[in-house]
Design a protein around this motif. Structure first.
Motif, PDB file in Angstrom:
ATOM      1  N   LEU A 258       0.803  -1.223   0.000  1.00  0.00           N
ATOM      2  CA  LEU A 258       0.000   0.000   0.000  1.00  0.00           C
ATOM      3  C   LEU A 258       0.837   1.274   0.000  1.00  0.00           C
ATOM      4  O   LEU A 258       0.346   2.341  -0.349  1.00  0.00           O
ATOM      5  CB  LEU A 258      -0.908   0.023   1.231  1.00  0.00           C
TER       6      LEU A 258
ATOM      7  N   ARG B 199      -0.409   7.293   6.054  1.00  0.00           N
ATOM      8  CA  ARG B 199      -0.441   8.718   5.717  1.00  0.00           C
ATOM      9  C   ARG B 199      -0.365   9.584   6.969  1.00  0.00           C
ATOM     10  O   ARG B 199       0.267  10.639   6.965  1.00  0.00           O
ATOM     11  CB  ARG B 199      -1.678   9.024   4.886  1.00  0.00           C
TER      12      ARG B 199
ATOM     13  N   CYS C 243      -0.022   5.482  -0.864  1.00  0.00           N
ATOM     14  CA  CYS C 243      -0.124   6.436   0.238  1.00  0.00           C
ATOM     15  C   CYS C 243       0.872   7.573   0.088  1.00  0.00           C
ATOM     16  O   CYS C 243       0.577   8.709   0.431  1.00  0.00           O
ATOM     17  CB  CYS C 243       0.085   5.731   1.572  1.00  0.00           C
TER      18      CYS C 243
ATOM     19  N   GLU D  79      -4.088   2.610   5.155  1.00  0.00           N
ATOM     20  CA  GLU D  79      -3.716   3.821   4.433  1.00  0.00           C
ATOM     21  C   GLU D  79      -3.721   5.037   5.353  1.00  0.00           C
ATOM     22  O   GLU D  79      -2.819   5.878   5.290  1.00  0.00           O
ATOM     23  CB  GLU D  79      -4.651   4.039   3.251  1.00  0.00           C
TER      24      GLU D  79
ATOM     25  N   ARG E   2      -8.009  -1.964   4.700  1.00  0.00           N
ATOM     26  CA  ARG E   2      -7.115  -1.191   3.830  1.00  0.00           C
ATOM     27  C   ARG E   2      -7.216   0.308   4.118  1.00  0.00           C
ATOM     28  O   ARG E   2      -6.217   1.022   4.085  1.00  0.00           O
ATOM     29  CB  ARG E   2      -7.459  -1.488   2.376  1.00  0.00           C
TER      30      ARG E   2
END
Length: 135
Positions: free
Chosen positions: A27, A63, A31, A59, A55
């Motif tokens: 991921l 972030r 991000c 994320e 998910r």
């Protein structure tokens, strides 16, 4: 018990990469391409929807950490044989949250993050830890 993905290494016989870290590695590029995320806003949005996918929590955690740390956490490419310091810290945080070890979670948060971010990052980690098998 935390699921781990075995990754062969040329330099060491077997390094265990936690499954959650392997998923976060996949991921990470998405991000890093996105804008920094305000922790208060992200937690408010996610807490309003209990059925949000794992998910989304992953994320938001990545972030949010980028915003708090002032840089993106160092995540190796998927399949890399070693853990970065950031990956090991995240894996430890998720493992502590999953087993309900509040003392270890608090210690880990305090060791790297400013006090104002402990609650939000801790909440995101706890939510992801509960759902890490779904990423």
């Amino acid at each position: 018990m935390q699921a781990v993905a075995r990754t062969p290494s040329v330099f060491s016989p077997s390094v265990e990469i936690p499954a959650a870290v392997a998923a976060l590695r996949r991921l990470a590029p998405r991000c890093q391409a996105g804008a920094r995320l305000d922790l208060f806003r992200a937690c408010a949005m996610l807490s309003a929807h209990a059925d949000v996918a794992a998910r989304a929590y992953a994320e938001a955690l990545l972030r949010g950490l980028a915003g708090v740390l002032g840089r993106a956490p160092v995540l190796h490419q998927p399949g890399a044989a070693e853990l970065s310091f950031d990956e090991a810290w995240i894996a430890s945080l998720l493992a502590a949250a999953r087993r309900g070890d509040a003392g270890s979670v608090q210690f880990l948060l305090a060791s790297r993050l400013p006090r104002h971010a402990w609650r939000q990052i801790g909440w995101l980690a706890a939510q992801l830890a509960q759902r890490q098998d779904q990423i």
